[in-house]
Design an enzyme around this catalytic site. Structure first.
Site, PDB file in Angstrom:
ATOM      1  N   GLY A 220       0.540  -1.276  -0.031  1.00 23.67           N
ATOM      2  CA  GLY A 220      -0.142   0.013  -0.015  1.00 23.67           C
ATOM      3  C   GLY A 220       0.768   1.238   0.236  1.00 23.67           C
ATOM      4  O   GLY A 220       0.103   2.267  -0.217  1.00 23.67           O
TER       5      GLY A 220
ATOM      6  N   GLN B 251     -10.784  21.311  10.636  1.00 25.42           N
ATOM      7  CA  GLN B 251     -10.071  21.329  12.028  1.00 25.42           C
ATOM      8  C   GLN B 251      -9.146  22.561  12.039  1.00 25.42           C
ATOM      9  O   GLN B 251      -7.783  22.177  11.982  1.00 25.42           O
ATOM     10  CB  GLN B 251      -9.457  19.872  11.992  1.00 25.42           C
ATOM     11  CG  GLN B 251     -10.446  18.776  11.751  1.00 25.42           C
ATOM     12  CD  GLN B 251      -9.843  17.241  12.035  1.00 25.42           C
ATOM     13  OE1 GLN B 251      -8.981  17.243  12.846  1.00 25.42           O
ATOM     14  NE2 GLN B 251     -10.080  16.615  11.144  1.00 25.42           N
TER      15      GLN B 251
ATOM     16  N   LYS C  15     -29.238  28.598  12.774  1.00 26.78           N
ATOM     17  CA  LYS C  15     -29.462  27.347  13.152  1.00 26.78           C
ATOM     18  C   LYS C  15     -28.423  26.993  14.494  1.00 26.78           C
ATOM     19  O   LYS C  15     -27.362  27.767  14.596  1.00 26.78           O
ATOM     20  CB  LYS C  15     -28.917  26.312  12.187  1.00 26.78           C
ATOM     21  CG  LYS C  15     -27.611  26.329  11.674  1.00 26.78           C
ATOM     22  CD  LYS C  15     -27.447  25.254  10.600  1.00 26.78           C
ATOM     23  CE  LYS C  15     -26.079  24.736  10.381  1.00 26.78           C
ATOM     24  NZ  LYS C  15     -25.252  25.788   9.822  1.00 26.78           N
TER      25      LYS C  15
ATOM     26  N   ARG D 134     -25.801  23.507  16.053  1.00 31.89           N
ATOM     27  CA  ARG D 134     -25.283  22.172  15.588  1.00 31.89           C
ATOM     28  C   ARG D 134     -25.059  21.531  17.022  1.00 31.89           C
ATOM     29  O   ARG D 134     -23.994  21.782  17.695  1.00 31.89           O
ATOM     30  CB  ARG D 134     -23.876  22.351  14.772  1.00 31.89           C
ATOM     31  CG  ARG D 134     -23.588  21.176  14.154  1.00 31.89           C
ATOM     32  CD  ARG D 134     -22.432  21.461  13.358  1.00 31.89           C
ATOM     33  NE  ARG D 134     -22.542  22.125  12.264  1.00 31.89           N
ATOM     34  CZ  ARG D 134     -22.998  21.661  11.018  1.00 31.89           C
ATOM     35  NH1 ARG D 134     -23.254  20.318  11.188  1.00 31.89           N
ATOM     36  NH2 ARG D 134     -23.260  22.248   9.960  1.00 31.89           N
TER      37      ARG D 134
ATOM     38  N   ASP E   3     -21.024  18.513   2.498  1.00 31.28           N
ATOM     39  CA  ASP E   3     -20.577  17.217   2.820  1.00 31.28           C
ATOM     40  C   ASP E   3     -21.640  16.316   2.818  1.00 31.28           C
ATOM     41  O   ASP E   3     -21.761  15.799   1.869  1.00 31.28           O
ATOM     42  CB  ASP E   3     -19.589  17.478   4.143  1.00 31.28           C
ATOM     43  CG  ASP E   3     -19.042  16.226   4.427  1.00 31.28           C
ATOM     44  OD1 ASP E   3     -18.917  15.281   3.686  1.00 31.28           O
ATOM     45  OD2 ASP E   3     -18.176  16.051   5.463  1.00 31.28           O
TER      46      ASP E   3
ATOM     47  N   THR F 285     -27.214  19.954   6.378  1.00 28.87           N
ATOM     48  CA  THR F 285     -27.448  21.230   6.800  1.00 28.87           C
ATOM     49  C   THR F 285     -28.280  21.946   5.606  1.00 28.87           C
ATOM     50  O   THR F 285     -29.223  22.515   5.694  1.00 28.87           O
ATOM     51  CB  THR F 285     -26.378  22.184   6.831  1.00 28.87           C
ATOM     52  OG1 THR F 285     -25.431  21.795   8.137  1.00 28.87           O
ATOM     53  CG2 THR F 285     -26.503  23.606   7.053  1.00 28.87           C
TER      54      THR F 285
END
Length: 315
Positions: free
Chosen positions: A42, A101, A196, A198, A226, A230
């Protein structure tokens, strides 16, 4: 003037070779000769089949799914070019993985966007060329120049040509207001915001819609779609608030997990994405329209090579 193909070279990994071919064709140079394969265990194997000594090398490789595989290909490609005496290596990353992130939201969390920036520079990147980072401040994670392109003008041109009327541009959350406002200004349209919360990652609850949307055509703008949770939730909420039609647009169509089924079922007329991330055949549904960013990247690469301003592209 066509760039000297001996001095400007465009290479690609396996992440999005079609986009790389489009970019090379726009510039007017052949795509560089490189083989990327896997050993039986791999590990990534890279072989560069042409000289890059003294060349300005641009490596096109979005770090999209599979993120870690594509990131390792990019790092190893750049290490190969550095050891082969390339004059300068620019990592062309249409979609920058791990961008979400970018901060510590709770204790003992990594800032992976910064880690990836460190890895790219260590591997040999002398410059980064990317598009619509999830958080613009990620540019500050690099100690090399970063050229940050925008898909907004391309998307605005597309909607201008559709001839829609009574448009309101909607941001699906507070964090995306800047992107939505830019699109609204380009379309000379008012802005609305979906309020909204989350409660968990990839889970959202719509609380309210701020702005005038009733009876209007809305264009919901985000940087990434994604799982489409949403977007599906917000589009239904907008319909409940009395909008006429819902259009959705984004730069990066990640479209993971249940995204396609959610988009199919949601009250959305059209979803506009760009080809920063390749769209596999099983995700090419009728609702999705793909716009090519190759001309934008091609023009930016020419400007970088010729030491001209990249920001002038968006004025």
């Amino acid at each position: 003037m066509k760039p000297d193909e001996r001095r400007l070279k465009v290479f690609t990994g396996n992440a999005n070779p079609e986009l790389a071919r489009e970019i090379a064709a726009y510039i007017g140079v052949p795509l560089g000769e490189a083989k990327i394969s896997r050993f039986s265990n791999g590990e990534v194997q890279v072989v560069i089949d042409e000289s890059v000594r003294g060349a300005d090398v641009f490596v096109v490789q979005p770090t999209s799914q599979p993120v870690n595989e594509n990131l390792m290909e990019l790092l190893i490609l750049m290490d190969a070019f550095r050891r082969a005496s390339a004059r300068r290596i620019t990592a062309v990353i249409p979609h920058y993985g791990y961008a979400r992130q970018d901060r510590k939201a709770r204790g003992r969390e990594p800032i992976t966007a910064k880690l990836v920036a460190n890895l790219l520079v260590t591997a040999g990147a002398g410059r980064i060329l990317t598009m619509d980072l999830h958080a613009a401040q990620i540019q500050g994670f690099f100690d090399v120049p970063v050229d940050h392109l925008m898909a907004g003008p391309l998307i605005a041109d597309y909607f201008c040509q559709k001839g829609l009327t009574d448009i309101t541009v909607v941001s699906p959350d507070i964090g995306g207001v800047g992107r939505a406002r830019d699109l609204a200004e380009r379309l000379h349209a008012p802005l609305a915001i979906v309020d909204k919360r989350r409660p968990a990652p990839n889970v959202a609850e719509v609380m309210n819609v701020i702005g005038k949307v009733k009876g209007r055509t809305v264009i919901m703008m985000d940087d990434i779609i994604d799982t489409a949770g949403t977007i599906a939730l917000s589009s239904q909420a907008l319909v409940d608030f009395g909008v006429k039609d819902v259009y959705v647009c984004c730069t990066h169509g990640v479209l993971s997990g249940p995204a396609i089924s959610r988009l199919q079922e949601a009250p959305i007329k059209e979803v506009v994405v760009t080809n920063t991330i390749p769209l596999p055949p099983e995700k090419k549904i009728d609702k999705i329209k793909v716009l090519s960013v190759a001309p934008i990247f091609g023009e930016a690469i020419i400007r970088i090579y010729e030491d001209q301003s990249v920001s002038e592209l968006f004025k």
